[in-house]
Write an enzyme that holds these catalytic residues in place. Sequence first.
Site, PDB file in Angstrom:
ATOM      1  N   ASP A 104     125.982  25.930  61.159  1.00 17.85           N
ATOM      2  CA  ASP A 104     125.098  25.121  62.003  1.00 17.85           C
ATOM      3  C   ASP A 104     125.314  23.636  61.712  1.00 17.85           C
ATOM      4  O   ASP A 104     125.787  23.272  60.628  1.00 17.85           O
ATOM      5  CB  ASP A 104     123.621  25.434  61.696  1.00 17.85           C
ATOM      6  CG  ASP A 104     123.284  26.887  61.913  1.00 17.85           C
ATOM      7  OD1 ASP A 104     123.931  27.529  62.756  1.00 17.85           O
ATOM      8  OD2 ASP A 104     122.361  27.372  61.228  1.00 17.85           O
TER       9      ASP A 104
HETATM   10  N1  URA Z   1     123.380  31.305  58.669  1.00 18.99           N
HETATM   11  C1  URA Z   1     122.682  30.324  59.242  1.00 18.99           C
HETATM   12  O1  URA Z   1     121.524  30.496  59.562  1.00 18.99           O
HETATM   13  N2  URA Z   1     123.310  29.148  59.483  1.00 18.99           N
HETATM   14  C2  URA Z   1     124.565  28.907  59.147  1.00 18.99           C
HETATM   15  O2  URA Z   1     125.061  27.800  59.362  1.00 18.99           O
HETATM   16  C3  URA Z   1     125.287  29.939  58.533  1.00 18.99           C
HETATM   17  C4  URA Z   1     124.669  31.141  58.302  1.00 18.99           C
END
Ligand code: URA
Length: 230
Positions: A104
Amino acid sequence: MRRLDQMLSSLGYCSRREARAWIAGGRVTVRGEPADDVGQKALPADVLVDGEPLDHPDGLLLMMHKPLGLVCTHDAREGPTVYSLLPARWQRRNPPVTTIGRLDKDTSGLLLLTDQSELVHRLTSPKHKVPKIYRATVDADLSAELVPRFASGTLQLAGEDRPCAPAALQLMSPREAELTVTEGRYHQVRRMFGAAGATVLTLHRTNFGLLALGDLPPGKWIELPPDTFA
Ligand code: URA
């Protein structure tokens, strides 16, 4: 053997049309002889551009420390992308350099990038159960009862038809934990903690399979040997 114009454009040097001018200008040699036609076929190892060997003609595999604030999509409308950290020529390659799975925008840590789609499929397929380790801080105390719950393979996320595969949770302090998952569902770690009543405040990936981020600084990347996942 590949056509010179295809080779140069797929490696991000120039468009196929520009390749014509590069060749006419004598910038491209094959086995030491100036190339004379865009349609000439050659092995990448025999080609020099401006006297230099071709840039990674056999593919790229990179490990990056993704900093906060960058997105893993190619769509710059969603914000600055992780690809903007790479050399301009690599950003023009086709097949394109893409991330192996995504982090993310507000997650930092170990991110792999490659132009080998077979590797992307293999390493992101839940079938292969590649372990990924995340360090999370959360806004509520985590109870020890979460450890068997995450490990049980029964944790159900809203909107999903199958429960999460077993995940190993290690509590480092009441609001900090390390979580190992073998899947890569959308916002998986945030949603798993969410299902347990905690909001993730910071999230950082430290490991992907056998690879560890180590002390690679944020925003930096290193090349990995092409046979890393062979
Ligand atoms: N899980 C998440 O919630 N975000 C990420 O960036 C990676 C795994």
